[in-house]
Design an enzyme around this catalytic site. Structure first.
Site, PDB file in Angstrom:
ATOM      1  N   CYS A   1       0.929  -1.298   0.173  1.00  0.00           N
ATOM      2  CA  CYS A   1       0.071  -0.096   0.199  1.00  0.00           C
ATOM      3  C   CYS A   1       0.874   1.224  -0.116  1.00  0.00           C
ATOM      4  O   CYS A   1       2.181   1.212   0.310  1.00  0.00           O
ATOM      5  CB  CYS A   1      -0.939  -0.054   1.217  1.00  0.00           C
ATOM      6  SG  CYS A   1      -1.747  -1.303   1.387  1.00  0.00           S
TER       7      CYS A   1
ATOM      8  N   ARG B   1       4.824   0.343  -6.626  1.00  0.00           N
ATOM      9  CA  ARG B   1       4.677  -0.222  -5.453  1.00  0.00           C
ATOM     10  C   ARG B   1       3.892  -1.489  -5.454  1.00  0.00           C
ATOM     11  O   ARG B   1       3.781  -2.388  -4.898  1.00  0.00           O
ATOM     12  CB  ARG B   1       4.633   0.315  -4.056  1.00  0.00           C
ATOM     13  CG  ARG B   1       5.557   1.201  -3.626  1.00  0.00           C
ATOM     14  CD  ARG B   1       5.060   2.426  -2.939  1.00  0.00           C
ATOM     15  NE  ARG B   1       4.853   1.669  -1.663  1.00  0.00           N
ATOM     16  CZ  ARG B   1       5.570   1.549  -0.639  1.00  0.00           C
ATOM     17  NH1 ARG B   1       6.715   2.204  -0.516  1.00  0.00           N
ATOM     18  NH2 ARG B   1       5.210   0.934   0.819  1.00  0.00           N
TER      19      ARG B   1
ATOM     20  N   TRP C   1      -3.146  -2.521  -1.460  1.00  0.00           N
ATOM     21  CA  TRP C   1      -2.719  -3.949  -2.093  1.00  0.00           C
ATOM     22  C   TRP C   1      -3.653  -4.850  -1.036  1.00  0.00           C
ATOM     23  O   TRP C   1      -3.127  -4.953   0.277  1.00  0.00           O
ATOM     24  CB  TRP C   1      -1.196  -3.867  -1.915  1.00  0.00           C
ATOM     25  CG  TRP C   1      -0.821  -5.358  -2.271  1.00  0.00           C
ATOM     26  CD1 TRP C   1      -0.738  -5.850  -3.948  1.00  0.00           C
ATOM     27  CD2 TRP C   1       0.086  -6.421  -1.811  1.00  0.00           C
ATOM     28  NE1 TRP C   1      -0.034  -6.997  -4.188  1.00  0.00           N
ATOM     29  CE2 TRP C   1       0.128  -7.433  -2.984  1.00  0.00           C
ATOM     30  CE3 TRP C   1       0.120  -6.628  -0.450  1.00  0.00           C
ATOM     31  CZ2 TRP C   1       0.835  -8.566  -2.441  1.00  0.00           C
ATOM     32  CZ3 TRP C   1       0.728  -7.981  -0.173  1.00  0.00           C
ATOM     33  CH2 TRP C   1       0.902  -8.832  -1.117  1.00  0.00           C
TER      34      TRP C   1
ATOM     35  N   ASN D   1      -1.360   1.535   6.346  1.00  0.00           N
ATOM     36  CA  ASN D   1      -0.578   0.746   5.742  1.00  0.00           C
ATOM     37  C   ASN D   1      -0.210  -0.411   7.133  1.00  0.00           C
ATOM     38  O   ASN D   1       0.067  -0.124   7.827  1.00  0.00           O
ATOM     39  CB  ASN D   1       0.702   1.011   5.276  1.00  0.00           C
ATOM     40  CG  ASN D   1       0.538   1.735   3.778  1.00  0.00           C
ATOM     41  OD1 ASN D   1      -0.321   2.042   3.187  1.00  0.00           O
ATOM     42  ND2 ASN D   1       1.904   2.259   3.378  1.00  0.00           N
ATOM     43  N   GLY D   2      -0.203  -1.649   6.567  1.00  0.00           N
ATOM     44  CA  GLY D   2       0.321  -2.597   7.684  1.00  0.00           C
ATOM     45  C   GLY D   2      -1.126  -3.721   7.904  1.00  0.00           C
ATOM     46  O   GLY D   2      -1.960  -3.585   7.061  1.00  0.00           O
TER      47      GLY D   2
ATOM     48  N   GLU E   1      17.563 -17.647  -8.507  1.00  0.00           N
ATOM     49  CA  GLU E   1      17.430 -16.373  -8.713  1.00  0.00           C
ATOM     50  C   GLU E   1      16.809 -16.408 -10.385  1.00  0.00           C
ATOM     51  O   GLU E   1      15.945 -15.635 -10.700  1.00  0.00           O
ATOM     52  CB  GLU E   1      18.669 -15.294  -8.703  1.00  0.00           C
ATOM     53  CG  GLU E   1      18.495 -14.073  -9.089  1.00  0.00           C
ATOM     54  CD  GLU E   1      17.269 -13.355  -8.498  1.00  0.00           C
ATOM     55  OE1 GLU E   1      16.661 -13.734  -7.371  1.00  0.00           O
ATOM     56  OE2 GLU E   1      16.949 -12.110  -8.971  1.00  0.00           O
TER      57      GLU E   1
ATOM     58  N   LYS F   1      13.398 -14.830 -11.433  1.00  0.00           N
ATOM     59  CA  LYS F   1      12.892 -13.856 -12.423  1.00  0.00           C
ATOM     60  C   LYS F   1      11.972 -14.194 -13.381  1.00  0.00           C
ATOM     61  O   LYS F   1      11.113 -13.462 -13.747  1.00  0.00           O
ATOM     62  CB  LYS F   1      14.342 -13.428 -13.106  1.00  0.00           C
ATOM     63  CG  LYS F   1      15.402 -12.652 -12.247  1.00  0.00           C
ATOM     64  CD  LYS F   1      14.798 -11.017 -12.026  1.00  0.00           C
ATOM     65  CE  LYS F   1      14.357 -10.739 -10.966  1.00  0.00           C
ATOM     66  NZ  LYS F   1      14.825 -11.021  -9.608  1.00  0.00           N
TER      67      LYS F   1
ATOM     68  N   GLU G   1       8.526 -14.628 -11.977  1.00  0.00           N
ATOM     69  CA  GLU G   1       7.597 -13.388 -11.285  1.00  0.00           C
ATOM     70  C   GLU G   1       7.333 -12.370 -12.616  1.00  0.00           C
ATOM     71  O   GLU G   1       6.243 -11.538 -12.413  1.00  0.00           O
ATOM     72  CB  GLU G   1       8.282 -12.763 -10.414  1.00  0.00           C
ATOM     73  CG  GLU G   1       9.566 -11.931 -10.887  1.00  0.00           C
ATOM     74  CD  GLU G   1      10.360 -11.225  -9.417  1.00  0.00           C
ATOM     75  OE1 GLU G   1       9.489 -10.883  -8.640  1.00  0.00           O
ATOM     76  OE2 GLU G   1      11.687 -11.287  -9.303  1.00  0.00           O
TER      77      GLU G   1
ATOM     78  N   HIS H   1      17.047 -36.885  -8.208  1.00  0.00           N
ATOM     79  CA  HIS H   1      16.846 -37.229  -6.959  1.00  0.00           C
ATOM     80  C   HIS H   1      15.165 -37.141  -6.705  1.00  0.00           C
ATOM     81  O   HIS H   1      14.715 -37.103  -5.727  1.00  0.00           O
ATOM     82  CB  HIS H   1      17.340 -36.662  -5.696  1.00  0.00           C
ATOM     83  CG  HIS H   1      18.761 -37.098  -5.518  1.00  0.00           C
ATOM     84  ND1 HIS H   1      19.263 -38.265  -5.311  1.00  0.00           N
ATOM     85  CD2 HIS H   1      19.871 -36.127  -5.873  1.00  0.00           C
ATOM     86  CE1 HIS H   1      20.617 -38.407  -5.134  1.00  0.00           C
ATOM     87  NE2 HIS H   1      20.922 -37.115  -5.703  1.00  0.00           N
TER      88      HIS H   1
ATOM     89  N   LYS I   1       6.583  -4.103  -4.799  1.00  0.00           N
ATOM     90  CA  LYS I   1       7.698  -3.865  -4.772  1.00  0.00           C
ATOM     91  C   LYS I   1       8.442  -3.981  -3.485  1.00  0.00           C
ATOM     92  O   LYS I   1       9.693  -4.332  -3.419  1.00  0.00           O
ATOM     93  CB  LYS I   1       8.197  -2.645  -5.296  1.00  0.00           C
ATOM     94  CG  LYS I   1       9.624  -2.181  -5.352  1.00  0.00           C
ATOM     95  CD  LYS I   1      10.587  -2.955  -6.256  1.00  0.00           C
ATOM     96  CE  LYS I   1      12.069  -2.506  -6.297  1.00  0.00           C
ATOM     97  NZ  LYS I   1      12.810  -3.821  -7.044  1.00  0.00           N
TER      98      LYS I   1
HETATM   99  C1  AGP Z   1      12.527  -9.857  -6.254  1.00  0.00           C
HETATM  100  O1  AGP Z   1      12.619  -9.613  -7.665  1.00  0.00           O
HETATM  101  C2  AGP Z   1      11.277  -9.554  -5.712  1.00  0.00           C
HETATM  102  N1  AGP Z   1      11.123  -8.058  -6.003  1.00  0.00           N
HETATM  103  C3  AGP Z   1      11.259  -9.839  -4.152  1.00  0.00           C
HETATM  104  O2  AGP Z   1      11.841 -11.251  -4.100  1.00  0.00           O
HETATM  105  C4  AGP Z   1      12.340  -8.831  -3.381  1.00  0.00           C
HETATM  106  O3  AGP Z   1      13.610  -9.305  -3.579  1.00  0.00           O
HETATM  107  C5  AGP Z   1      12.125  -9.340  -1.891  1.00  0.00           C
HETATM  108  O4  AGP Z   1      10.891  -9.020  -1.623  1.00  0.00           O
HETATM  109  C6  AGP Z   1      13.008  -8.672  -1.046  1.00  0.00           C
HETATM  110  O5  AGP Z   1      12.712  -7.175  -1.151  1.00  0.00           O
HETATM  111  P1  AGP Z   1      13.942  -6.332  -0.522  1.00  0.00           P
HETATM  112  O6  AGP Z   1      15.302  -6.718  -0.903  1.00  0.00           O
HETATM  113  O7  AGP Z   1      13.534  -4.994  -0.568  1.00  0.00           O
HETATM  114  O8  AGP Z   1      14.001  -6.575   1.110  1.00  0.00           O
END
Ligand code: AGP
Length: 613
Positions: free
Chosen positions: A2, A27, A79, A105-106, A487, A491, A494, A510, A608
């Site tokens: 949010c 965000r 959100w 927010n929260g 990683e 990518k 997501e 395995h 984000k």
């Molecule tokens: C990765 O592409 C995502 N955006 C997500 O996994 C992100 O790395 C994770 O939420 C951690 O965020 P931060 O680095 O701001 O703590």
């Protein structure tokens, strides 16, 4: 997550509120709303979907009415955490009288019990949200002093909040408060603003007060009064926001992600600037206790904490700390660490890795580590963020604002600086000057190696064209390339919505190899390394079962037989090779997503910065 923006004083509030919400759009959210106060009344507008839909609603209001005149307001992008993304659940929410508006927010963890109590006293709720519970608690306590009503309500809630509260009775004041969810106050000419992210303030001021947990502030057009929930005044002086805090523009790239991938030679240069000591084979990191005080080098173990991509950076860091510093190291998922009663204490160096510096699980893990007496350092990108302030010491990434939800330049910056940390700790322990110089020179080459990989983007496009129809994919790696495989899979997952999984190359046989069918793409990281032959055997096991191999190899090495596509990285130390390899996999994921017509910068369901648990 949010987003919150609020303003009091200095002319019509609506353009500032909508402009602030637009700067917070990256965000991720699914609904938006705003409230204005003036002439003894509140005006509310809310909408599902993008900020543009809210702007359209407001545009229909007469310009000589509240929308064109009133100068106090709060706004929010939601959100969804409690309740579907509907207009009824969009913020702001109100008290029973309808004269107090709240954006939040929260997560209020005890909202069910509070809601039941309020309903038993006659409240009829209009939404499914925890925020409406808070608004009604405030209203029930409001007898003329809004700040006292807010504090009384906050004393009853458990959980995290960043809130802004507006009352029709006194539009010249905003009450804001934070606990666990970021909130900052901007002091501009003739007006004061509040936001959940400084990026929403930088168009108006660079004088920003970052509120701390437990702060409650009363904002007027020309004053900011901060106190605790105990009403005792708290002194908060403003920070000067860096110019870079302005939200980046795309500069001709189709997506922020593409721009940020191509920024990586420069962003890593900025992360390394002034920190690589080629003469002594060392690194210069003021935020990591140096040899003279010895504290950080004398630890018995390093624990690297993070989530998502930042956790993958921690996993690479583990290899670097153990190889270069001969320091036992663990990479831990922050949410797991905070709840498992970790065996951590004064002899442990805990490093919290986070781009945003606001990830709730990582922040909570930092607090847990501090409570147990560990030496806690931050590796954070956003200056003044909660994790940066909570750790108090550490290293800023300096890779600039990362707007795309999919993290790219933050990851390469994190790994580069973790390599520097390992070098520093190593040289304060047993790493020789000669070996240190070799590593320092390899680290110093990272920006130029990334440039080389970006020059080969067409190879990533060709490989992406071979994968674009597949709904499943595997990424395989060994050693420090195992987290790079994770990683690369993240990518692809997501931003293209392909079901991609990363595995240690030895792990496939395995069990997971049962999933292989004809034409399943398997990305194999087979760079120069002591275990390359083993990895090539794993690739052959997959190819023999019909998989389509996309290989990632070191320039100058032979290709993997029968590969569908090939990505190449410059020859360098296997630890340092993790960075160019990650860039190659970023390009692959991006082009698969682009070819599949995905939104890329704001993927569905994602945000984000994950400031809730
Ligand atoms: C990765 O592409 C995502 N955006 C997500 O996994 C992100 O790395 C994770 O939420 C951690 O965020 P931060 O680095 O701001 O703590």
């Amino acid at each position: 997550m949010c987003g919150i923006i609020g303003v009091v004083g200095g002319g019509p509030a609506v353009p500032i509120l909508l402009g602030g919400l637009r700067r917070l759009e990256y965000r991720g959210y699914d609904s938006a709303g705003l409230a204005l106060a003036g002439d003894g009344a509140l005006l509310i507008r809310r909408s599902v979907g993008k900020v543009a839909a809210l702007a359209d609603k407001v545009a229909g209001d007469p310009s000589d009415g509240p929308v064109g005149r009133w100068s106090s307001g709060i706004a929010h992008t939601r959100w969804a955490t409690h309740g579907a993304p509907t207009e009824a659940n969009a913020h702001p929410h109100f008290d029973r009288s309808g004269r107090i508006a709240v954006v939040h927010n929260g997560i209020i963890e005890n909202y069910r019990a509070l809601r039941a109590r309020l309903e038993s006293s006659g409240h009829v709720f209009a939404s499914e949200t925890d925020t409406e519970v808070l608004a009604r608690l405030i209203g029930d306590r409001h007898h003329g002093d809004l700040k006292s009503a807010v504090i009384g309500a906050l004393r009853e809630v458990e959980g995290a909040y960043g809130i802004a509260v507006l009352c029709a009775d006194d539009p010249s004041r905003l009450i804001v408060a934070r606990k666990g969810s970021p909130l900052c106050v901007g002091v501009a000419e003739g007006r004061v603003l509040v936001a959940s992210d400084p990026a929403a303030l930088v168009a108006h001021t660079r004088q920003v007060i970052h509120l701390d947990d437990g702060d409650v502030a009363v904002l007027t057009a020309d004053s900011v009064e901060v106190s605790g929930l105990d009403l005792r005044p708290r002194h908060r002086s403003p920070d000067e926001l860096p110019a870079e805090a302005a939200v980046a523009e795309r500069d001709g790239h189709e997506h922020f992600m593409h721009k940020e991938m191509h920024e990586q030679p420069e962003s890593v240069r900025n992360a390394l600037r002034g920190r690589v000591d080629l003469v002594n084979g060392d690194s210069v990191l003021a935020g990591l206790g140096r040899g003279e005080d010895g504290e950080d080098a004398a630890v018995r173990r390093a624990i690297l904490l993070g989530c998502g991509t930042s956790l993958h950076a921690c996993m690479v860091g583990k290899f670097a700390f153990e190889e270069l510093a001969q320091l036992p190291a663990e990479a831990e998922q922050a949410a797991e660490f905070r709840y498992r009663n970790p065996l951590v204490g004064p002899d442990d160096l805990v490093i919290a890795v986070s781009q945003s510096g606001e990830t709730a699980d990582t922040l909570a893990a930092v607090k847990e580590a501090r409570n147990r007496g560990a030496r806690v350092r931050g590796l954070v990108n956003v200056v003044g963020s909660a994790i940066a302030r909570q750790t108090g010491r550490g290293v800023y990434l300096h890779v600039g604002p990362e707007v795309s939800v999919a993290s790219t330049k933050a990851f390469t910056g994190q790994v580069s600086v973790l390599l520097l940390m390992a070098l520093r700790l190593g040289r304060a322990r047993r790493l020789s000057r000669e070996r240190g110089r070799e590593i320092a020179m390899e680290i110093d080459r990272i920006p130029s190696m990334i440039e080389r990989v970006l020059e080969l983007e067409s190879a990533a496009i060709r490989a992406a064209e071979r994968m674009v129809e597949s709904e499943h994919a595997f990424f395989l790696g060994r050693g420090p390339m195992h987290p790079v495989a994770l990683e690369g899979a993240l990518k692809l997952k997501e931003i293209s919505y392909v079901h991609a999984e990363g595995y240690h190359a030895a792990e496939l046989k395995h069990g997971p190899i049962a999933l292989l069918t004809e034409g399943t793409p398997v990305v194999v990281i087979a760079n120069r390394s002591p275990v390359r032959d083993k990895t090539l055997s794993n690739a052959e096991e997959c190819r023999a079962r019909g998989a389509g191999i996309i290989s990632l190899v070191t320039e100058g090495q032979e290709s993997v037989p029968g590969a569908w596509g090939e990505l190449r990285i410059p020859d360098c130390d296997p630890l340092v090779a993790t960075v160019p390899a990650a860039v190659a996999l970023q390009l692959l994921a991006y082009h698969v997503a682009r070819l599949r017509g995905c939104p890329i910068d704001q993927p569905r369901n994602l945000a984000k910065s994950v400031t809730v648990e």
